[in-house]
Scaffold this motif. Structure first.
Motif, PDB file in Angstrom:
ATOM      1  N   LEU A 194      14.791  30.636   4.245  1.00 13.45           N
ATOM      2  CA  LEU A 194      15.019  29.216   4.521  1.00 13.45           C
ATOM      3  C   LEU A 194      16.450  28.809   4.192  1.00 13.45           C
ATOM      4  N   THR A 195      16.990  29.359   3.121  1.00 12.26           N
ATOM      5  CA  THR A 195      18.385  29.089   2.775  1.00 12.26           C
ATOM      6  C   THR A 195      19.309  29.594   3.876  1.00 12.26           C
ATOM      7  N   GLU A 196      19.020  30.799   4.365  1.00  9.65           N
ATOM      8  CA  GLU A 196      19.807  31.379   5.456  1.00  9.65           C
ATOM      9  C   GLU A 196      19.718  30.506   6.714  1.00  9.65           C
ATOM     10  N   ALA A 197      18.545  29.896   6.930  1.00 10.09           N
ATOM     11  CA  ALA A 197      18.335  29.064   8.121  1.00 10.09           C
ATOM     12  C   ALA A 197      18.930  27.667   7.964  1.00 10.09           C
ATOM     13  N   GLY A 198      19.515  27.373   6.791  1.00  5.82           N
ATOM     14  CA  GLY A 198      20.207  26.113   6.600  1.00  5.82           C
ATOM     15  C   GLY A 198      19.431  25.030   5.873  1.00  5.82           C
ATOM     16  N   TYR A 199      18.230  25.357   5.382  1.00  5.75           N
ATOM     17  CA  TYR A 199      17.444  24.377   4.641  1.00  5.75           C
ATOM     18  C   TYR A 199      17.905  24.316   3.187  1.00  5.75           C
ATOM     19  N   VAL A 200      17.748  23.148   2.577  1.00  6.35           N
ATOM     20  CA  VAL A 200      18.074  22.994   1.163  1.00  6.35           C
ATOM     21  C   VAL A 200      16.782  22.807   0.376  1.00  6.35           C
TER      22      VAL A 200
END
Length: 461
Positions: A281-287
């Motif tokens: 999720l971090t890689e996908a841009g989520y915080v």
């Protein structure tokens, strides 16, 4: 603020214990039946002096089928004829509640939860919203946050179109896992096509936000299988995701007794799933917002967190910290002035109170000064991962380090482990401590400190 999170396996293993989720402080286990209808009405009268806007939560308890993992307050039934008599009582409760609040107070936030709100027919949903508008003034679409929990098995494109027409602009969808073997083990059969139909309709109809719920720790899950579900979800780019840890508590939740414990993933596998999920999720841009919640950087939750205005209540993270919350329906919890009040938990008892012309509030709590101070501290930490000691001291007229001497002593070990940094001016939860924010908040929980033996909460991870 920096919104990153770090996964430290050794720390998680050492700090993995049971603890509250802090949707309220004090938690619901402290509610007392001495708080009754009269106490609730007194709180409403006090709240009118503030002129604060309102939030309304509706509990729709019915589900067509029971998901074995479920720990919600629900009534599993295929009998749709149960809905009209329930709604009749809800309408009467709305009328009684509206009489307690000044008409000038606007409803900025509204949420239908369950159960399965889409258990209701289209006509029933239209009627419920119409009756709500008859008794309360709802904010316009631009400023109001009107959300609903949706089971994609109980909705289609026409349902989504109708929900948008009657005023909803946000939705959360239960998915849990697309793997068919997992679905069979938990009695929730839901195809990708059903889910995507609802998501595509939400986009077409102009819903401002969609959130998808996933659960890790269910039978037969592995890192590989869960990542397949996660990848499919990332493809549709929802604004928010909730990735919940399955808490297996069959002694408390009867449906969970139908889950074979031997089929549950080992603790290490659960942690591996969590670690892989955070990384992807971090890689996908989520915080990482906190607890189990992730959001896109431009989502209102992420923006509010950076601005220091994020809040947490019985529905989870919220941007409406300034609202009094009215709970409507069986088991619902309200938060009015300095009180919490809960409605009857059994349907027949709820009906009996409403039919007798009584509000169905049967227990709750009036917060004292210490409760309010500690709630403020816990809210700041769980929402923003930091607090300014001077700001808290100024707001409450205390010397922070003196007032919280015992709590700060409990943080020493966590500070040595790099979970948190404490200095003369502030408390800051570090990236490696954010998954363990519940542990850190527990240091400020006066009720927890007084308990002995098992505390009855889920594991923090």
């Amino acid at each position: 603020m920096e919104q990153g999170v770090s996964f430290d396996l050794d720390l998680i293993r050492r700090y993995d214990q049971s603890g509250p989720r802090y949707t309220s402080y004090p938690t619901a286990v402290e509610f007392d039946e001495s708080f009754d209808e009269a106490a609730y009405k007194a709180a409403c009268a006090r709240s009118n002096e503030s002129g604060r806007p309102l939030s309304i939560y509706f509990h729709i308890p019915f589900c067509d089928t029971v998901c074995f993992y479920c720990a919600c307050n629900k009534i599993a039934t295929k009998d749709r004829s149960l809905a009209p008599p329930y709604l009749e009582r809800v309408y009467r409760e709305l009328e009684m509640q509206s009489a307690l609040f000044d008409k000038s107070r606007v409803v900025e936030q509204l949420h239908w939860g369950g159960g399965t709100p889409t258990f209701l027919s289209h006509d029933q949903m239209v009627e419920l919203m119409d009756v709500t508008r008859r008794h309360f003034t709802l904010a316009d679409d631009e400023t109001g946050e009107f959300s609903i929990e949706i089971d994609p098995r109980e909705a289609d494109a026409s349902t989504v179109k109708l929900l948008r027409q009657i005023g909803f602009n946000r939705m959360s969808l239960g998915v849990q896992d697309f793997d068919e073997r997992v679905q069979a083990a938990v009695n929730r059969f839901q195809t990708e096509a059903q889910t995507m139909t609802v998501l595509e309709a939400a986009l077409a109809e102009g819903f401002r936000s969609t959130s998808i719920d996933l659960i890790y720790g269910l039978p037969f899950q592995s890192v590989e299988s869960f990542m397949k579900t996660l990848e499919r979800v990332i493809e549709v780019n929802p604004q928010r995701l909730s990735v919940f840890n399955y808490a297996h508590l069959p002694e408390r939740f009867k449906p969970q007794r139908r889950i074979n414990e031997a089929d549950l993933p080992a603790p290490q596998v659960k942690l591996d799933i969590l670690q892989s999920t955070i990384a992807r999720l971090t890689e996908a841009g989520y915080v990482f917002i906190g607890m189990d919640h992730f959001a896109r950087p431009d989502d209102e939750l992420a923006v509010a967190q950076r601005a220091g205005t994020l809040y947490r209540n019985f529905q989870g993270y919220s941007t409406h910290a300034h609202c009094d919350l009215i709970g409507i329906g069986v088991t619902s919890i309200g938060m009015i002035d300095n009180t919490y009040g809960q409605n009857r938990r059994e349907l027949d008892e709820y009906y009996a109170d409403i039919d007798a012309g009584r509000l169905p509030v049967f227990r709750g709590l009036e917060l004292n000064r210490d409760d309010l101070i500690r709630r403020d501290v816990i809210t700041r930490l769980i929402c923003h991962f930091q607090l300014d000691k001077a700001a808290v001291a100024a707001q409450w007229g205390i010397v922070f380090d003196d007032y919280f001497a015992d709590s700060l002593a409990k943080l020493k070990g966590m500070e040595e482990d790099g979970l948190v940094t404490v200095d003369a001016d502030s408390i800051r939860i570090q990236a490696r401590g954010r998954l363990l924010v519940r542990n850190i908040c527990m240091a400020f929980d006066a009720y927890l400190a007084a308990k002995t033996g098992p505390i009855g909460f889920s594991k923090v991870i």
